[in-house]
Design an enzyme around this catalytic site. Structure first.
Site, PDB file in Angstrom:
ATOM      1  N   CYS B 153      43.298 -49.456  27.516  1.00  0.00           N
ATOM      2  CA  CYS B 153      44.028 -50.729  27.590  1.00  0.00           C
ATOM      3  C   CYS B 153      43.282 -51.899  26.943  1.00  0.00           C
ATOM      4  CB  CYS B 153      44.371 -51.042  29.044  1.00  0.00           C
ATOM      5  SG  CYS B 153      45.129 -49.633  29.869  1.00  0.00           S
ATOM      6  N   HIS B 286      44.486 -60.045  32.215  1.00  0.00           N
ATOM      7  CA  HIS B 286      44.952 -58.665  32.095  1.00  0.00           C
ATOM      8  C   HIS B 286      46.125 -58.483  33.057  1.00  0.00           C
ATOM      9  CE1 HIS B 286      44.701 -54.557  30.808  1.00  0.00           C
ATOM     10  NE2 HIS B 286      44.448 -54.090  32.018  1.00  0.00           N
ATOM     11  N   HIS B 323      53.098 -53.259  30.792  1.00  0.00           N
ATOM     12  CA  HIS B 323      51.747 -52.982  30.302  1.00  0.00           C
ATOM     13  C   HIS B 323      51.857 -52.145  29.033  1.00  0.00           C
ATOM     14  CE1 HIS B 323      47.661 -52.014  29.937  1.00  0.00           C
ATOM     15  NE2 HIS B 323      47.329 -51.826  31.198  1.00  0.00           N
TER      16      HIS B 323
END
Lengths: 406, 404
Positions: B153, B286, B323
């Site tokens: 990520c 995030h 995400h």
């Protein structure tokens, strides 16, 4: 990239065994270590390539914790083992690394394919809700870099580079870039890959592997007229990079100096093969050499990424001849003929080329007139003072490294 | 800048979607979720022909979903920057976590079907993690360094950092950087196996948060040295001031709960940008909305910003689009630059009571003005403990060094 970086540690595990001595012995003896690949899952085509360079699990045991290893993919275990060896080789025990910003930059061509396949089997077989969290965790491409950091408590940048055959050299260059602007103090860089039945079978489906068509069995006949593909291998090779001044201050043994790097891409390359961008890649390498104040005569030897691939070796040969001069080529070492493609052994060979003898290039029998390169024949060489390390990847990526003797 | 997000194709669609305050997260149509625990995601409605009208159908068919996202975003970014013809000497740094896994898993399952005809091996040509990078490089003729960062990520943010280092070193004058990733069953089942996915639309930093929503797309930026941009008269959208990375070395999937590893990346990014924490007026967090991540991230931010964190405007882009894994850093960098340019945060979707442990200054209940001039910090955390952060200043802020 800074030009004052040195290699002070080398950790390697592969078909030849664990440690620098095993790798050096394999290269000196031109010994190709291979074993039969399991064909029972039927990943392979008819008339398949049968052999790969695989790691003997017993070689891993002294370097990993059995309890942790049970929850790690093979690439993670290989990387952890090679990382520990590299730090030991560098004389950098845990206490000596404590509090220092240590970056990790690892390349992999394919990532943990076998764990990924197991997870896909779970999802398809018992349903998605049966998916194992630990298989998922270890199926990401950066799992091995994370495991190395976790094992050795490394809190610097944690980078994973995936760019086929050039992954290792590109990861080294990316790790070296971490020293720019003071972004790290030490770096652990290298490459890891596994070569299980699935990956081997898929490469074979693409007709990338040697099937021994020229007789004499499956071999990566680098630069040979009868080459018919590469020999695939697994393993991990990790290097410790640090600033020359830091290494000198702690009295470290320096294995090599990294004085520069060049990266480029051949956009003519198809997705799964090498391209024909000789002019473009040659110009990029020549410009890079010029930027670092180097001329063709400055290199005593080339550590070539030639592997026996038909198109890859062709491209490699054309670029080397155009940049260094067809008539003035220094000794060309082709360690992938011994070590196989992937698995990082190439990086270890590039460092050992400064200090260890190389045997004759396995499988080389006759010059390909289109290539015009005769790789090293095993004669004794004066230790090279400056190497050009070359790595061209299927898909187009290219990386070169300038490596000096200590 | 170029983007493909669940709001649609293009940066304008992304900006308008963010401004709407509505999340683009809904039922998954790409594959059946009947057997999965959850059923929603931020999915891109992709019409290949409309997205890449000038590509021959045979060429389009060879692209994976991720390749297509990357290529559409890259074209938009280069066209906006009027830099297509500069690709031959430019660098390309893209992040991707799964590459062409959506196509790869389908191939694998077909291959495993007992008695079925063996699928054509060309179907997995795009499966590799470097697939999107190579597809963009090939289609647009990139001749400089081409590197795929696959640090889960954090991949796109690390790709931005790699590009910045390349520009500063003089290796290239111009680079395209960001990330591309698509939904696939492997990650959908995997995150569910970790119990990290919310059955409802994710709610970053809220007390009721119960996990993330997955998404897909691409976000890329054209970066160039200030001198190069000035010499060719390019319009500067923002200054890329600095970047920093670190590793928790704590756990493979769970963040370091005291935020120490993340704080190291933030401090490195600020130092690299030569900015004090006081210069930051916007944090694009995030913000996955998992209970553990948001709390740990907040601890990391508190370590750097102290009590001033309460005054800083916070975005959590994942609450809008989900995400995007290896692409999230690229899309979130774009969201940060858009916010700096507009001087305000778009409204955060699905407002609700914040967690007292991580009371992020989100734009709940409407847009939130930024205290300009300020810089933006965009942050990502990843599996393996890989943290990465980048700092942008608005184009209008006082000139200083950096990449445009």
């Amino acid at each position: 990239m800074r030009s004052d970086l040195v290699v002070t540690g080398l950790g390697t595990i592969g078909p030849h065994g664990a440690g620098v001595e095993a790798l050096a012995a394999g290269l000196a003896q031109s010994r190709v270590v291979r074993c039969e690949v399991d064909q029972s899952p039927a990943w392979h085509p008819a008339q398949p390539a049968r052999f790969a360079g695989r790691v003997d699990p017993a070689q891993l045991k002294p370097w990993i914790d059995a309890a942790k290893a049970r929850r790690q993919s093979l690439p993670s275990r290989l990387a952890v083992a090679a990382g520990r060896m590299a730090f030991e080789d560098a004389g950098l025990e845990r206490a000596a690394r404590a509090g220092r910003d240590v970056a990790v930059s690892l390349g992999t061509a394919f990532g943990p394919n076998d764990f990924t396949a197991k997870l896909l089997d779970q999802i398809a077989g018992a349903g998605p809700q049966s998916a194992s969290p630990f298989l998922f965790m270890e199926s990401v491409a950066n799992a091995h870099a994370g495991q190395v950091a976790l094992d050795s408590e490394l809190r610097g940048a944690n980078i994973t580079v995936v760019q086929r055959e050039a992954s290792g050299l590109l990861a080294l260059i990316q790790g070296a870039a971490c020293f720019d602007d003071g972004a790290c103090e030490l770096a652990l860089v290298g490459m890891v890959d596994e070569m299980g039945s699935l990956t081997h079978g898929m490469l074979d489906q693409y007709a990338a592997l040697s099937r021994g068509a020229a007789g004499g069995g499956e071999l990566g006949r680098a630069f040979d007229a009868g080459r018919d593909g590469f020999f695939a291998a697994e393993g991990a090779t990790l290097l410790v990079l640090e600033r020359a001044s830091d290494a000198a201050a702690r009295g470290a043994r320096v294995r090599a100096r990294i004085t520069g790097a060049v990266r480029a891409n051949d956009p003519s390359a198809p997705r799964t093969d090498w391209g024909s961008g000789v002019a473009h890649l040659s110009a990029a390498l020549a410009r890079g050499m010029q930027r670092h104040g180097l001329s063709p005569a400055d290199f005593d030897a080339v550590v070539s990424g030639a592997s026996g691939s038909r198109r890859g070796d062709w491209l490699e040969a054309q670029v080397l001849k155009r940049v260094l001069g067809a008539e003035a080529l220094p000794t060309v070492l082709a360690p992938k003929a011994t070590l196989g493609e992937f698995g990082g052994g190439f990086l270890g060979a590039a460092i050992l080329a400064l200090s260890s003898p190389f045997g004759p290039t396995p499988g080389f029998e006759s010059i390909d007139p289109e290539l015009g390169i005769r790789p090293h024949d095993g004669r004794e060489l004066a230790p090279p003072q400056r190497l050009l390390v070359s790595s061209l990847a299927a898909g187009g990526a290219a990386a070169w490294l300038f490596v000096d003797a200590p | 800048m170029g983007a493909v997000t669940p709001y649609g194709l293009g940066v304008d669609a992304f900006a308008q979607g963010l401004a709407s305050g509505q999340a683009a997260i809904g039922d998954v149509e790409l594959f059946s979720t009947e057997l999965h625990r959850t059923h929603i995601a931020g999915e891109v409605a992709l019409d290949l022909e409309a997205a890449l009208p000038d590509l021959a159908p045979a060429h389009r068919r060879r692209l994976s979903r991720s390749d297509t996202f990357g290529l559409v975003a890259a074209r938009e970014a280069l066209d906006q920057a009027r830099a297509r013809e500069l690709a031959t000497q430019a660098g390309l740094f893209l992040g991707s976590s799964t590459g062409g896994m959506f196509e790869g898993e389908s191939f694998y399952w077909d291959l495993r079907q007992p008695g079925a005809r063996r699928p054509r091996v060309s179907r997995i040509a795009s499966q590799q993690h470097n697939g999107p990078t190579d597809a963009v490089a090939r289609a647009l003729g990139f001749g400089g360094p081409v590197v795929t960062l696959s640090s889960a990520c954090s991949a796109a943010t690390m790709a931005l950092e790699a590009a910045l280092r390349s520009l500063r070193s003089g290796e290239v004058d111009l680079a395209l950087a960001g990330g591309a990733d698509s939904l696939c069953q492997l990650t959908y089942a995997g995150f569910n196996a970790l119990r990290a996915v919310d059955e409802e639309v994710c709610r970053p930093f809220q007390a009721s948060r119960a996990g993330l929503s997955l998404g897909e797309g691409a976000g890329v930026l054209v970066l160039e040295t200030a001198e190069h941009a000035a010499a060719r008269g390019a319009r500067v959208l923002a200054t890329f001031a600095g970047a920093g990375s670190s590793c928790d070395a704590h756990h493979m999937t769970a963040p370091d709960e005291d935020g120490a590893g993340l704080a190291l990346a933030l401090e490195k990014a600020l130092a690299d940008a030569r900015l004090a924490p006081e210069a930051i007026g916007l944090v694009n967090a995030h913000g996955t909305a998992t209970p553990l991540n948001d709390a740990a991230e907040w601890k990391g931010l508190e370590r750097v910003f102290g009590t001033r964190l309460a005054e800083i405007a916070v975005m959590a882009t994942k609450g809008s689009v989900g995400h995007l894994l290896g692409a999230c850093g690229g899309v979130e960098a774009i969201a940060s630059i858009l916010a700096l340019a507009r001087g305000k945060l778009p409204p955060a979707p699905n407002p609700g009571p914040l967690d007292a442990e991580c009371p992020a200054g989100l734009a709940h209940g409407g847009e939130r003005a930024l205290s300009l001039p300020c810089a933006a910090l965009s942050v990502n955390l990843a599996f393996g403990g890989a943290n990465a952060a980048v700092v942008f200043r608005s184009a209008a802020s006082p000139a200083s060094e950096g990449a445009g």
